[in-house]
Design an enzyme around this catalytic site. Structure first.
Site, mmCIF file in Angstrom:
data_model
loop_
_atom_site.group_PDB
_atom_site.id
_atom_site.type_symbol
_atom_site.label_atom_id
_atom_site.label_comp_id
_atom_site.label_asym_id
_atom_site.label_seq_id
_atom_site.Cartn_x
_atom_site.Cartn_y
_atom_site.Cartn_z
ATOM 1 N N TYR A 125 -14.328 63.197 24.025
ATOM 2 C CA TYR A 125 -14.584 62.810 24.472
ATOM 3 C C TYR A 125 -14.901 63.801 25.957
ATOM 4 O O TYR A 125 -15.750 63.670 26.404
ATOM 5 C CB TYR A 125 -14.305 61.068 25.049
ATOM 6 C CG TYR A 125 -14.652 60.452 23.923
ATOM 7 C CD1 TYR A 125 -14.265 60.498 22.888
ATOM 8 C CD2 TYR A 125 -15.349 59.453 24.293
ATOM 9 C CE1 TYR A 125 -14.786 59.409 21.988
ATOM 10 C CE2 TYR A 125 -16.402 58.316 23.424
ATOM 11 C CZ TYR A 125 -15.394 58.988 21.967
ATOM 12 O OH TYR A 125 -15.636 57.875 21.370
ATOM 13 N N ASP A 183 -5.472 58.639 9.372
ATOM 14 C CA ASP A 183 -6.407 57.720 7.939
ATOM 15 C C ASP A 183 -5.436 56.890 7.045
ATOM 16 O O ASP A 183 -6.522 55.829 6.272
ATOM 17 C CB ASP A 183 -6.290 58.760 6.604
ATOM 18 C CG ASP A 183 -5.647 59.795 7.100
ATOM 19 O OD1 ASP A 183 -4.325 59.630 7.488
ATOM 20 O OD2 ASP A 183 -5.373 60.522 5.961
ATOM 21 N N ASP A 199 -13.976 49.386 15.955
ATOM 22 C CA ASP A 199 -15.172 49.136 15.385
ATOM 23 C C ASP A 199 -14.296 48.435 14.385
ATOM 24 O O ASP A 199 -14.770 47.187 13.699
ATOM 25 C CB ASP A 199 -15.643 49.931 14.549
ATOM 26 C CG ASP A 199 -17.209 50.340 16.267
ATOM 27 O OD1 ASP A 199 -16.684 49.501 17.491
ATOM 28 O OD2 ASP A 199 -18.878 50.798 15.553
HETATM 29 C C1 IPM Z 1 -16.988 52.187 22.614
HETATM 30 C C2 IPM Z 1 -18.827 52.597 22.386
HETATM 31 C C3 IPM Z 1 -19.055 53.847 22.927
HETATM 32 C C4 IPM Z 1 -17.635 54.864 22.980
HETATM 33 C C5 IPM Z 1 -20.118 54.633 23.128
HETATM 34 C C6 IPM Z 1 -21.393 54.163 23.414
HETATM 35 C C7 IPM Z 1 -19.873 55.773 24.581
HETATM 36 O O1 IPM Z 1 -18.655 53.098 20.944
HETATM 37 O O2 IPM Z 1 -17.334 51.665 23.429
HETATM 38 O O3 IPM Z 1 -16.430 52.055 21.080
HETATM 39 O O4 IPM Z 1 -17.820 55.775 21.576
HETATM 40 O O5 IPM Z 1 -16.436 54.874 23.399
HETATM 41 MG MG MG Z 2 -17.349 52.838 19.565
#
Ligand code: IPM
Ligand code: MG
Length: 357
Positions: A142, A222, A250
């Site tokens: 990032y 993975d 997620d």
């Molecule tokens: C999260 C989101 C963010 C990330 C995006 C919106 C930049 O997906 O907080 O998980 O990737 O960190």
């Molecule tokens: Mg995210």
């Protein structure tokens, strides 16, 4: 107690869900005799539209002066579908994380009994799962540089960088959480391929020696992704780098039944930020249908983590549970054939529950 809070609603459903979380926070503060002082500021696409910057200086100053930040969501399709956009809402979130030094993102994955049937997993797999993902938030792909394109534009590159120091502070924090929980830590990496992951593993193995009571597991990412759907109950605390953590959280959030339920805390050097795991859900913006529970639970996390107000946080969680039990919930989690309530109706139920307790 005096609570000084920055409110950053952001984009999409952000203002609606934050509105409910703020009402809930006000109600709890009133009930327990705390003084709540709060100010709103812009972040994300709405901040770009107003000021040209997704994380304006004024917003940063407010965050720095506050004891905690309650954050909604950012992102807008206007920018998602335009790869040539030079300023993007997500940069606001990244700038905020970096400038506030928020190196640890804590995402608890817990289940709600009455929502288990909503999980994509069989209920015997998910019932009772309870783990915590600790995601490194200010390093890795990032933020690594160089990032960009070659001169002819036909080659693109990102860089993954981690220093020993960055890994140490997050892994230590993860061990501290594991000590307070079931004393099991899973370190997730890709050490069979990546140099950064090999450093992660080396550092984690060093730190593990200082926590002999904690059982440490190392998993390739993975494999961890697979295990999370195969046997989520095998996890207690998971620690991992930024991008792996983004993906795994997620996955973790949705196996509980709804993305709309899980809160998070980002902590580090300066003011901590509390926000739902889900995004800005632009299709639902302004319709009063979004699930406010993740944000309301984020407010509970804020009271507990930033102010040590455990009883207040517990009452919010109790009210959220009550709303789910009684079925005053939004359409994403309403049972088949049962009535779906509006965002504001769910918030009002929780506010009333708290005031009447
Ligand atoms: C999260 C989101 C963010 C990330 C995006 C919106 C930049 O997906 O907080 O998980 O990737 O960190
Ligand atoms: Mg995210």
């Amino acid at each position: 107690m005096k609570l000084n809070i920055a409110i950053l609603p952001g984009d999409g459903i952000g203002p609606e869900i934050i509105g409910q979380a703020l009402e809930v926070t006000k109600t709890v503060c009133k009930k327990f005799g705390h003084e709540l002082i709060y100010k709103h500021a812009l972040v994300g696409a709405c901040a770009i539209d107003e000021t040209g910057s997704p994380y304006p200086d004024a917003t940063h100053e407010l965050c720095m002066q506050s004891d905690a930040v309650l954050f909604g969501a950012i992102g807008s399709p206007k920018y998602d579908n335009d790869p040539s956009a030079t300023v993007r809402p997500e940069q606001g979130l990244l700038a905020m994380r970096k400038k506030l030094g928020l190196y640890a993102n804590i995402r608890p994955v817990t289940t709600f009994k009455s929502l288990i049937h909503k999980s994509p997993l069989r209920s015997n797999l998910i019932d009772g799962a309870d783990f915590m993902c600790i995601r490194e938030l200010t390093g890795g792909l990032y933020f690594g540089r160089p990032q960009g394109r070659s001169e002819d534009g036909q080659t693109a590159y990102d860089t993954c960088v981690y220093t020993r120091e960055e890994i140490e502070r997050i892994v230590k924090l993860a061990y501290e959480y594991a000590m307070k929980r079931r004393k099991k830590l899973t370190v997730v990496d890709k050490a069979n391929i990546l140099a950064t992951s090999r450093l992660w593993r080396e550092v984690a193995q060093d730190i593990a020696k200082k926590y002999p009571e904690v059982e440490t597991d190392f998993l390739f990412v993975d494999n961890a992704a697979m295990r999370m759907i195969q046997w989520p109950k095998s996890f207690d605390v998971i620690v991992t780098e930024n991008m792996f953590g983004d993906i795994l959280t997620d996955e973790g959030s949705v196996i509980t039944g709804s993305l709309g339920m899980l809160p998070s805390a980002s902590i580090g050097v300066y003011t901590s930020v509390f926000e739902p795991i889900h995004g800005s859900y632009p299709q639902a913006a302004g319709k009063n249908i979004a699930n406010p529970l993740a944000t309301i639970l984020s407010a509970a996390m804020m009271l507990e983590y930033a102010f040590g107000l455990k009883e207040e946080a517990r009452l919010i969680r109790e009210a959220v549970n009550a709303s789910i039990e009684i079925g005053i919930v939004t359409e994403d989690i309403a049972g088949e054939g049962s009535k779906a309530y509006k965002t504001s109706e769910v918030g009002e139920y929780i506010v009333n529950y708290i005031s009447q307790k």
